[in-house]
Design an enzyme around this catalytic site. Structure first.
Site, mmCIF file in Angstrom:
data_model
loop_
_atom_site.group_PDB
_atom_site.id
_atom_site.type_symbol
_atom_site.label_atom_id
_atom_site.label_comp_id
_atom_site.label_asym_id
_atom_site.label_seq_id
_atom_site.Cartn_x
_atom_site.Cartn_y
_atom_site.Cartn_z
ATOM 1 N N HIS A 124 53.912 111.458 20.991
ATOM 2 C CA HIS A 124 54.163 111.207 19.559
ATOM 3 C C HIS A 124 52.882 110.895 18.783
ATOM 4 C CE1 HIS A 124 58.413 111.347 20.178
ATOM 5 N NE2 HIS A 124 58.446 110.290 20.947
ATOM 6 N N ASP A 160 60.660 115.828 27.738
ATOM 7 C CA ASP A 160 61.041 114.478 27.312
ATOM 8 C C ASP A 160 62.226 114.577 26.344
ATOM 9 O OD1 ASP A 160 59.684 111.498 27.055
ATOM 10 O OD2 ASP A 160 60.660 112.094 25.182
ATOM 11 N N HIS A 162 62.624 113.295 23.591
ATOM 12 C CA HIS A 162 62.186 113.357 22.197
ATOM 13 C C HIS A 162 61.236 114.522 21.958
ATOM 14 C CE1 HIS A 162 63.065 109.051 23.101
ATOM 15 N NE2 HIS A 162 63.738 109.167 21.963
ATOM 16 N N ASP A 247 63.683 110.372 29.930
ATOM 17 C CA ASP A 247 64.691 109.767 29.059
ATOM 18 C C ASP A 247 65.824 110.743 28.713
ATOM 19 O OD1 ASP A 247 62.672 111.103 27.721
ATOM 20 O OD2 ASP A 247 62.260 109.506 26.281
HETATM 21 ZN ZN LIG Z 1 60.944 110.187 24.876
#
Ligand SMILES: [Zn+2]
Length: 341
Positions: A124, A160, A162, A247
């Site tokens: 991120h 991931d 996200h 995740d």
């Molecule tokens: Zn993540």
């Protein structure tokens, strides 16, 4: 092809404390250290600090200065999800340097491939700011570093939960870095729509698979078989990097996806096979998210087994491949100008 799968970790990365009750806690790495302590057939490599010059390959001087100024401070808040403790700057430089250590050993032919077990995670982090638990973008730095070392094309595969907004933004106009992300959508950070395909000379080099909540092994593996691998093969990377987050495991407290260890095994094996096909076997994985401790340990185990070439035949445990029809049709349409899918 050289032998051996490297792992890199360093207990100084346990010192990064983002605050009480934060899901990105030191235990995530501690359970891996305890577990892998007993692993035999891995090549442990010592982590090194990424230099500020290296970090500047993907980050603004101002961001590096702000991160450096957090060293020794008990708490600095970078964004609502991202705070540092006294040891965080050192941990973040070690996280970035750990992946470079793996890449260096792979390039030098000392090992076949490897996995950097790090925190804080990276995908991120944007050019000029920390974000979403991440200080420096570890995988993006490795891609830029590999390009600076003379490799022509680098593929980053990110499974991931996200979307890796930072990684996408750093390379969206770069034709030589392919970024592929499968992620829950809509979800944090909000980016990663199908239509985000890259821009300028990088058009078609960003491949987003925004999955609705509930997708499991079958949907992920179908997407890899039908879209991710064909695009990656056509791109023909000289090095494959994997943003390995856990995740999207069904047990994760932050996500609603349903991937099981069998799904991680298949995705990792697909990446290893891709690397062997186009990149002389050169592949390195880096830990991103994952907040259930058992899911992290089991997922990392499967990735390491795949990197070692131990074909496991775990049956896919979750999902329904037909549910991927709609999203895959949209991905094919968005990428029709760029790839034959
Ligand atoms: Zn993540």
């Amino acid at each position: 092809m050289p032998d051996g799968t490297a792992i890199v970790f360093d207990s100084r990365m346990l010192a990064h404390d983002p605050g009480r009750g934060h899901p990105e806690r030191p235990e995530r790495l501690r359970v891996l250290l305890d577990h892998l302590d007993r692993a035999r057939d891995l090549v442990p490599l010592g982590a090194r600090l990424a230099t500020e010059e290296e970090i500047a390959l993907v980050h603004a001087p101002g961001h590096i200065e702000r991160a450096a100024a957090s060293a020794g401070q008990s708490r600095v808040v970078f964004d609502p999800d991202t705070a540092t403790s006294a040891g965080s700057y050192e941990a973040a430089r070690l996280a970035a340097g750990s992946l470079l250590t793996v890449c260096d050993a792979v390039l030098a032919g000392e090992v076949r491939n490897g996995f950097a077990l790090v925190r804080p995670p990276g995908h991120h982090a944007e050019y000029d700011r920390a974000m979403g638990f991440c200080l420096f973008n570890n995988v993006a730095l490795a891609a830029a570093w590999l390009r600076a070392r003379g490799l022509r094309r680098v593929a980053i595969v990110d499974w991931d939960l996200h979307h890796g907004n930072g990684t996408q933004h750093l390379f969206e106009d770069d034709p030589d870095v392919l970024y592929v992300s499968a992620h829950q959508f809509p979800c944090y950070p909000g980016t990663g729509a199908v239509e985000e395909v890259g821009c300028g000379a990088g058009a078609g080099r960003t491949l987003n698979l925004p999955f609705p909540p509930g997708f499991g092994d079958e949907e992920y593996v179908r997407a890899f078989d039908e879209v991710v691998l064909p695009v990656c093969r056509a791109f023909a990377p000289d090095f494959v990097l994997v943003s390995a987050g856990f995740d999207c495991d069904a047990r994760d407290p932050l996500g609603q996806m349903r991937v099981s260890p069998a799904g991680f095994a298949r995705m990792a094996d697909a990446c290893r096979a891709l690397a062997e096909e186009t990149a002389g076997g050169r592949i390195a994985a880096v830990l991103e998210g994952g907040y259930d401790l058992s899911a992290i340990v089991e997922g990392v185990d499967e990735v390491l087994a795949a990197l070692r070439g131990e074909a496991r035949t775990l049956p896919l445990a979750t999902g329904d491949a037909r549910r991927a029809d709609r999203v895959l049709a949209r991905v094919r349409a968005a990428h029709a100008p760029y790839w034959a899918l």
